[in-house]
Design a protein around this motif. Structure first.
Motif, PDB file in Angstrom:
ATOM      1  N   HIS A 177       0.783  -1.249   0.000  1.00  0.00           N
ATOM      2  CA  HIS A 177       0.000   0.000   0.000  1.00  0.00           C
ATOM      3  C   HIS A 177       0.809   1.291   0.000  1.00  0.00           C
ATOM      4  N   ARG A 178       2.128   1.239  -0.104  1.00  0.00           N
ATOM      5  CA  ARG A 178       2.915   2.481  -0.211  1.00  0.00           C
ATOM      6  C   ARG A 178       4.302   2.173  -0.772  1.00  0.00           C
ATOM      7  N   PHE A 179       4.972   3.203  -1.249  1.00  0.00           N
ATOM      8  CA  PHE A 179       6.334   3.039  -1.754  1.00  0.00           C
ATOM      9  C   PHE A 179       7.073   4.365  -1.679  1.00  0.00           C
TER      10      PHE A 179
END
Length: 90
Positions: free
Chosen positions: A14-16
């Motif tokens: 859900h993020r990077f």
């Protein structure tokens, strides 16, 4: 000496984080990781360039995407067995 444009990516569910860098020709994965400074100490189990395994000394080409690989959270075989058991109702 010419320059290379590369991206360094560290991802979680859900993020990077991603950094685009301009490095000198002849730069390696280690150079890109050091310059990206993503604050990933202890989170990297390996490296890849466009999904292909690489090591710190791998030379980079213009446009490459360096991926910082995190340790596996679960053994893939065990996860597959658990999914199969749930599907069987067990």
């Amino acid at each position: 000496m010419s320059a290379l444009r590369v991206r360094v990516v560290l991802a979680w569910p859900h993020r990077f984080l991603e950094r685009e860098l301009v490095l000198d020709a002849g730069a390696t994965v280690a150079d890109a990781v050091r310059h990206a400074a993503l604050g990933h100490d202890g989170e990297v189990a390996g490296y890849a360039v466009f999904g292909n395994a690489a090591d710190a000394s791998t030379p980079l080409r213009d446009g490459d995407r360096v991926e910082l690989l995190r340790p596996l959270q679960a053994d893939p075989k065990d996860a597959r067995r658990r999914r199969a058991a749930r599907q069987r109702g067990g």
